[in-house]
Write a protein that holds these residues in place. Structure first.
Motif, PDB file in Angstrom:
ATOM      1  N   ASN A  76       0.870  -1.175   0.000  1.00  0.00           N
ATOM      2  CA  ASN A  76       0.000   0.000   0.000  1.00  0.00           C
ATOM      3  C   ASN A  76       0.912   1.232   0.000  1.00  0.00           C
ATOM      4  OD1 ASN A  76      -1.947   1.883   0.239  1.00  0.00           O
ATOM      5  ND2 ASN A  76      -2.926   1.023   2.064  1.00  0.00           N
ATOM      6  N   ALA A  78       0.275   4.317  -0.869  1.00  0.00           N
ATOM      7  CA  ALA A  78      -0.328   5.534  -0.312  1.00  0.00           C
ATOM      8  C   ALA A  78      -0.150   5.580   1.202  1.00  0.00           C
ATOM      9  CB  ALA A  78      -1.805   5.597  -0.686  1.00  0.00           C
ATOM     10  N   LYS A  79      -0.370   4.438   1.871  1.00  0.00           N
ATOM     11  CA  LYS A  79      -0.215   4.387   3.324  1.00  0.00           C
ATOM     12  C   LYS A  79       1.241   4.609   3.729  1.00  0.00           C
ATOM     13  CE  LYS A  79      -1.439   1.487   7.278  1.00  0.00           C
ATOM     14  NZ  LYS A  79      -2.029   0.187   7.688  1.00  0.00           N
ATOM     15  N   ASN A  81       3.468   6.325   2.036  1.00  0.00           N
ATOM     16  CA  ASN A  81       3.798   7.731   1.813  1.00  0.00           C
ATOM     17  C   ASN A  81       3.286   8.615   2.940  1.00  0.00           C
ATOM     18  OD1 ASN A  81       4.988   7.036  -0.603  1.00  0.00           O
ATOM     19  ND2 ASN A  81       3.179   7.478  -1.839  1.00  0.00           N
TER      20      ASN A  81
END
Length: 330
Positions: A76, A78-79, A81
């Protein structure tokens, strides 16, 4: 068998195709140049890094392009980042907090030559208080006492002192004789005449020109006849018709062949009438010949008349057409 089309040839290899005798000879393999390998190729193969290393490693498990290794897991991003951004923000806050605690507060710069000078606020605090002033009420006299100093510069009233007689609405007869009202002889009619605008005053030229232009336009509109074509347009229309007729008359007939001209209608009719007259005369001469054609002279005359009649008949057919074209001389 070596291929020299898809892969560019190596400078060490021969571009000539080997024959069957050369290919199966004992020393052919020794004559071939050795493969050139980079120095880091062996270390890459030993480290077993990447897909290329797996291709060179015979003990490695076969790896297909379409499949993924079992160890690879979905991430993941996005998580990750967001987590990384929070860590960076936390580190920045800690750095700012350390900088605020460690750095001393800088004192305001003050030159030494003004150390013995007090500020204005300090001067006002150290100064002695001013003496108390007595109010004006202390100098006033008490009730009933007249021994005080005379009052100077007493302000007078704004209103003038008017005697009682003048305050009356109708003054007394004795006072009215002395104070006669002043009568002004004003000629209001003359003033009104002088103030009234004079009709002989010159008017501005722009106003006069505007009025004349408006009157001229109004007269032109009255004289204009609506719904009637002007004369100059009629003349122009007649001129256009004549030019169009001349253009059509001078236009070459598309049906006229090259090198020919159209015979006028009057000339065509006159020629046709002459041919018909000649035909009638020849028929009369032919009928006047004897029935028996025994002599040579009669035979020759009859043949000549028949030939002329045939020519005249062909000419009559030609000149009987609607249009007759005449060949032009070169």
């Amino acid at each position: 068998m070596l291929s020299t089309w898809t892969i560019p040839t190596d400078p060490g290899f021969e571009t000539r195709r080997p024959t069957s005798a050369d290919r199966y000879s004992a020393g052919y393999a020794e004559r071939l140049p050795k493969a050139r390998v980079k120095p880091e190729a062996l270390s890459n193969a030993i480290k077993n890094q990447g897909t290329l290393a797996q291709l060179f490693n015979p003990q490695a498990r076969p790896y297909s392009i379409g499949s993924r290794p079992s160890s690879a897991q979905s991430k993941n991003f996005a998580k990750e980042n967001v987590h990384r951004i929070k860590e960076i923000q936390k580190a920045n806050r800690e750095k700012q907090r350390e900088a605020m605690t460690t750095e001393p507060v800088k004192a305001v710069y003050k030159p030494g030559k003004f150390d013995h000078v007090d500020s204005k606020v300090a001067q006002e605090v150290k100064a002695p208080p001013p003496p108390l002033q007595r109010s004006n009420s202390a100098t006033f006299l008490r009730a009933g006492s007249r021994n005080g100093p005379p009052v100077k510069d007493r302000p007078t009233s704004c209103e003038p002192v008017i005697p009682r007689e003048m305050k009356l609405t109708v003054p007394k007869a004795t006072i009215a004789k002395e104070h006669k009202p002043k009568v002004r002889n004003i000629n209001h009619v003359g003033d009104n005449i002088r103030r009234a605008p004079s009709p002989l005053r010159p008017r501005p030229p722009s106003v006069i020109a505007a009025e004349q232009l408006a009157a001229k336009k109004e007269q032109a509109e009255k004289r204009y006849k609506r719904g009637k074509v002007p004369k100059y347009l009629k003349v122009r229309q007649d001129q256009w018709k004549q030019e169009e007729a001349e253009r059509i008359a001078n236009m070459p007939d598309p049906s006229v062949p090259a090198g020919h001209a159209l015979m006028p209608r009057d000339e065509q009719r006159q020629t046709l009438a002459n041919l018909q007259t000649s035909q009638a005369e020849l028929l009369t001469q032919l009928n006047a010949l004897p029935v028996r054609v025994d002599t040579l002279r009669v035979k020759t005359t009859k043949a000549e008349l028949e030939r002329k009649l045939a020519e005249i008949e062909d000419a009559i057919k030609i000149f009987s057409r609607p249009k007759v074209f005449v060949k032009l001389d070169d």
